[in-house]
Design an enzyme around this catalytic site. Sequence first.
Site, PDB file in Angstrom:
ATOM      1  CG  HIS A 167      40.272  27.016  21.465  1.00 27.22           C
ATOM      2  ND1 HIS A 167      39.754  26.503  20.167  1.00 27.22           N
ATOM      3  CD2 HIS A 167      41.323  27.821  20.951  1.00 27.22           C
ATOM      4  CE1 HIS A 167      40.355  26.961  19.196  1.00 27.22           C
ATOM      5  NE2 HIS A 167      41.390  27.863  19.599  1.00 27.22           N
ATOM      6  CB  SER A 200      17.793  19.817  44.273  1.00 27.70           C
ATOM      7  OG  SER A 200      17.475  18.886  44.467  1.00 27.70           O
ATOM      8  CE  LYS A 234      22.965  21.459  42.284  1.00 29.22           C
ATOM      9  NZ  LYS A 234      22.129  20.402  41.297  1.00 29.22           N
TER      10      LYS A 234
END
Length: 463
Positions: free
Chosen positions: A156, A277, A283
């Site tokens: 999960h 980016s 980034k």
Amino acid sequence: MALWSGRFTEGADAFTQQFGASLPVDTRLYAQDIAGSVAHAGMLAAQGIISAEDAAAIAEGLAAIKADIESGALAFDVQQSEDIHMAIESELTARIGDAGARLHTGRSRNDQVATDTRLYAKQRATDLMAANVTLREALMAQAEEHFDVILPGYTHLQHAQPVLLAHHLLAYVHMLARDFQRLAAARDAADACPLGAAALAGTTYPLDRFATAQALGFAHPISNSLDAVSDRDFLLDLIYACSVSCLHLSRLCEELILWSTSEFGFITLSDAYATGSSIMPQKKNPDFAELIRGKSGRVVGDLVALMVTLKSLPLAYNKDLQEDKQGAMDAADTLEDCYVCAAGMIATMTVNADAMAAQAKKGYLAATDVADYLAKKGLPFRRAHEVVGHLVLTCEQRGCDLEDLALADFQAESDLFESDIVECLNLPAIVAARTTYGGTGHDAVRVQLAEAQAALAADRARC
């Protein structure tokens, strides 16, 4: 003028010629088409249906056409030919005359295209099997290099139990090994020859279908002429194999994307497999993992498209089947590219073992082993589960982990706890204790690695 123009009084409209043409797609089958024609001509000569001289001229002419296609000296136009089969035959007849016009004796485009497509499917399945092996090698190399690294195992997407990174990576190796078997099955499904079935009913010429099947490397000819020209199950098998493998790659890439975030920090992708980016200088985006994840959707779409195309077709050949190749080609091309990209990404990524170990210490990953400790001392497991649940609640209230509790805290919940409970809180010991076949213990994973290596060697030989 079209090769079938004898019954018609006017040519096709320019738009319908373009609309009905498969040449932009099936040009890729030129080599398979030429191979099938050479085998067919040789068989016709052996059976006395055409002369040996005509067969030799056909083979020589086709070889020259193949060389010209590959050099770029010869290109085809959809306004002149609607498919690669007619394009090559027209060019051959223009070059060698009547001998070229005899090539189509005892043959239809229906069995011809089915033969070409099966040859293509066999080759592409083989290519994909080889690329599959390469990706498995990359995963296993990382598993071996970082054999002792521990990370949280998840259910999960919540911390569950500690596992070896090698164990985690081998799960994907197993998925890919099953994908290999599906690709091999797709190759086997395509390994039957339709040539000689003609349009749908066979032919009155004394063809030797077994000879052409053998010449083209097929296991056997297809025994029913109607089925031979209308069957595309082998393409469904190929695209299905591609679809399942793309789903597995999507799952793998989803984890690589998560693992490369600041929140996880488990891995660092090579600059060669990341982008930046246009506005944010800091980034480093896992674009190629994201692309693999995204491309899986299109491959599944290829499967659905062909299934819907085939679902209501009466026997035997229908023009709908012209739509069979583009999806299969796309699925195979996409999966091969994804295999190559994923293999490079895995091989070059940096494993941040400290980050994995730090996260493995969070989330009460020792809880199951503490419950097992009590069960082994005679407490029913469900009661032991409840006791450890209380201990976890205590930890949450105090803001600590199980290993931070004192022996008195354990004994307050059960007098079965003794000082050796600390051994159940040691992550390497927890991992090592799982020695059952298939488990995450070091000894168990060594067995898995050995088995995976043996399977890999066998599969490599099959490529």
